[in-house]
Design a protein around this motif. Structure first.
Motif, PDB file in Angstrom:
ATOM      1  N   MET A   8       0.801  -1.225   0.000  1.00  0.00           N
ATOM      2  CA  MET A   8       0.000   0.000   0.000  1.00  0.00           C
ATOM      3  C   MET A   8       0.838   1.281   0.000  1.00  0.00           C
ATOM      4  O   MET A   8       0.520   2.195  -0.758  1.00  0.00           O
ATOM      5  CB  MET A   8      -0.981   0.013   1.169  1.00  0.00           C
ATOM      6  N   PRO A   9       1.891   1.406   0.813  1.00  0.00           N
ATOM      7  CA  PRO A   9       2.681   2.649   0.736  1.00  0.00           C
ATOM      8  C   PRO A   9       3.298   2.841  -0.649  1.00  0.00           C
ATOM      9  O   PRO A   9       3.369   3.965  -1.149  1.00  0.00           O
ATOM     10  CB  PRO A   9       3.764   2.455   1.796  1.00  0.00           C
ATOM     11  N   GLU A  10       3.702   1.748  -1.280  1.00  0.00           N
ATOM     12  CA  GLU A  10       4.269   1.830  -2.623  1.00  0.00           C
ATOM     13  C   GLU A  10       3.211   2.308  -3.617  1.00  0.00           C
ATOM     14  O   GLU A  10       3.466   3.167  -4.456  1.00  0.00           O
ATOM     15  CB  GLU A  10       4.752   0.437  -3.034  1.00  0.00           C
ATOM     16  N   LEU A  11       2.015   1.758  -3.527  1.00  0.00           N
ATOM     17  CA  LEU A  11       0.923   2.145  -4.417  1.00  0.00           C
ATOM     18  C   LEU A  11       0.537   3.595  -4.180  1.00  0.00           C
ATOM     19  O   LEU A  11       0.293   4.341  -5.128  1.00  0.00           O
ATOM     20  CB  LEU A  11      -0.292   1.233  -4.213  1.00  0.00           C
ATOM     21  N   GLN A  12       0.510   4.012  -2.918  1.00  0.00           N
ATOM     22  CA  GLN A  12       0.163   5.399  -2.625  1.00  0.00           C
ATOM     23  C   GLN A  12       1.228   6.355  -3.161  1.00  0.00           C
ATOM     24  O   GLN A  12       0.907   7.430  -3.648  1.00  0.00           O
ATOM     25  CB  GLN A  12      -0.025   5.601  -1.122  1.00  0.00           C
ATOM     26  N   GLU A  13       2.484   5.939  -3.110  1.00  0.00           N
ATOM     27  CA  GLU A  13       3.563   6.778  -3.649  1.00  0.00           C
ATOM     28  C   GLU A  13       3.415   6.939  -5.161  1.00  0.00           C
ATOM     29  O   GLU A  13       3.584   8.037  -5.703  1.00  0.00           O
ATOM     30  CB  GLU A  13       4.907   6.121  -3.312  1.00  0.00           C
ATOM     31  N   VAL A  14       3.066   5.851  -5.860  1.00  0.00           N
ATOM     32  CA  VAL A  14       2.832   5.921  -7.305  1.00  0.00           C
ATOM     33  C   VAL A  14       1.633   6.816  -7.596  1.00  0.00           C
ATOM     34  O   VAL A  14       1.681   7.679  -8.484  1.00  0.00           O
ATOM     35  CB  VAL A  14       2.620   4.504  -7.895  1.00  0.00           C
ATOM     36  N   PHE A  15       0.566   6.639  -6.817  1.00  0.00           N
ATOM     37  CA  PHE A  15      -0.641   7.458  -6.984  1.00  0.00           C
ATOM     38  C   PHE A  15      -0.313   8.938  -6.825  1.00  0.00           C
ATOM     39  O   PHE A  15      -0.679   9.771  -7.658  1.00  0.00           O
ATOM     40  CB  PHE A  15      -1.698   7.029  -5.958  1.00  0.00           C
ATOM     41  N   GLU A  16       0.399   9.292  -5.764  1.00  0.00           N
ATOM     42  CA  GLU A  16       0.741  10.696  -5.509  1.00  0.00           C
ATOM     43  C   GLU A  16       1.696  11.245  -6.560  1.00  0.00           C
ATOM     44  O   GLU A  16       1.647  12.426  -6.899  1.00  0.00           O
ATOM     45  CB  GLU A  16       1.314  10.852  -4.104  1.00  0.00           C
ATOM     46  N   GLY A  17       2.559  10.377  -7.093  1.00  0.00           N
ATOM     47  CA  GLY A  17       3.452  10.808  -8.173  1.00  0.00           C
ATOM     48  C   GLY A  17       2.678  11.231  -9.404  1.00  0.00           C
ATOM     49  O   GLY A  17       2.993  12.254 -10.023  1.00  0.00           O
ATOM     50  N   PHE A  18       1.661  10.464  -9.762  1.00  0.00           N
ATOM     51  CA  PHE A  18       0.844  10.823 -10.920  1.00  0.00           C
ATOM     52  C   PHE A  18      -0.049  12.026 -10.623  1.00  0.00           C
ATOM     53  O   PHE A  18      -0.295  12.835 -11.507  1.00  0.00           O
ATOM     54  CB  PHE A  18       0.007   9.634 -11.390  1.00  0.00           C
ATOM     55  N   CYS A  19      -0.510  12.149  -9.384  1.00  0.00           N
ATOM     56  CA  CYS A  19      -1.353  13.301  -9.022  1.00  0.00           C
ATOM     57  C   CYS A  19      -0.572  14.609  -9.136  1.00  0.00           C
ATOM     58  O   CYS A  19      -1.101  15.627  -9.555  1.00  0.00           O
ATOM     59  CB  CYS A  19      -1.878  13.152  -7.598  1.00  0.00           C
ATOM     60  N   SER A  20       0.682  14.577  -8.726  1.00  0.00           N
ATOM     61  CA  SER A  20       1.464  15.813  -8.687  1.00  0.00           C
ATOM     62  C   SER A  20       2.228  16.075  -9.969  1.00  0.00           C
ATOM     63  O   SER A  20       2.876  17.114 -10.093  1.00  0.00           O
ATOM     64  CB  SER A  20       2.439  15.761  -7.511  1.00  0.00           C
ATOM     65  N   PHE A  21       2.175  15.179 -10.952  1.00  0.00           N
ATOM     66  CA  PHE A  21       2.925  15.350 -12.191  1.00  0.00           C
ATOM     67  C   PHE A  21       2.452  16.597 -12.930  1.00  0.00           C
ATOM     68  O   PHE A  21       1.292  16.727 -13.279  1.00  0.00           O
ATOM     69  CB  PHE A  21       2.778  14.130 -13.097  1.00  0.00           C
ATOM     70  N   GLY A  22       3.367  17.538 -13.141  1.00  0.00           N
ATOM     71  CA  GLY A  22       3.056  18.753 -13.875  1.00  0.00           C
ATOM     72  C   GLY A  22       2.224  19.758 -13.117  1.00  0.00           C
ATOM     73  O   GLY A  22       1.781  20.754 -13.682  1.00  0.00           O
ATOM     74  N   ALA A  23       1.994  19.551 -11.820  1.00  0.00           N
ATOM     75  CA  ALA A  23       1.123  20.431 -11.056  1.00  0.00           C
ATOM     76  C   ALA A  23       1.875  21.559 -10.363  1.00  0.00           C
ATOM     77  O   ALA A  23       1.263  22.491  -9.868  1.00  0.00           O
ATOM     78  CB  ALA A  23       0.340  19.630 -10.017  1.00  0.00           C
TER      79      ALA A  23
END
Length: 162
Positions: A8-23
């Motif tokens: 789960m922490p790994e998945l959340q890190e990937v999720f947050e990486g895509f959320c913050s991409f280009g933001a």
């Protein structure tokens, strides 16, 4: 749906990486439709069974009514199972593929070197002397406009007198 805790922490890190991409600095931990589509592309979720259209539909089904973005909990509990169902595999396989794909990738281009733009010693005219100005030094006589004209004297027509 309950998943293995170590991933789960790994998945959340990937999720947050895509959320913050280009933001930029104001990134939130919520994923919109464009970032969800990028997640699906970059983690190689898209194939013959799960297309870009299916990704859009999965996002629309997963998001709460009236909302435009997914939180991590909704992403984990609704969007990933929808992807797994469409692909015909388990949710754990989808999570493993998401975590194995890493974060978002950027494929920006870099401009080639342009001799007359990059080498300032080749500048000519106004730009060789620092560029144009829109600030007049003396508004009455407009002396600021011709002050950098090598102190040449000109007649009324602007012809240089030597």
């Amino acid at each position: 749906i309950f998943f293995r805790d170590p991933i789960m922490p790994e998945l959340q890190e990937v999720f947050e990486g895509f959320c913050s991409f280009g933001a930029g600095k104001g990134a939130t931990a919520e994923m919109d439709n464009a970032k969800f589509a990028k997640f699906c592309r970059d983690t190689k979720m898209l194939d013959k069974k799960f297309t870009a259209t299916d990704a859009d539909l999965a996002f629309s089904k997963a998001k709460p009514a009236g909302q435009r973005k997914l939180t991590f909990a909704v992403f984990r509990d609704k969007a990933l199972p929808l992807i797994a169902a469409k692909k015909g595999c388990s949710v754990e396989e989808v999570i493993a593929q998401a975590c194995g794909g890493g974060g978002p990738s950027s494929s920006g281009t870099k401009a080639e070197a342009v001799k007359f733009h990059d080498d300032k010693s080749l500048y000519t005219g106004v730009y060789a002397r620092g560029g144009p100005t829109n600030v007049d030094k003396d508004k009455q006589t407009l002396a600021g406009i011709v002050s950098d004209h090598n102190a040449l004297t000109c007649d009324v027509r602007g012809v240089v007198q030597r």
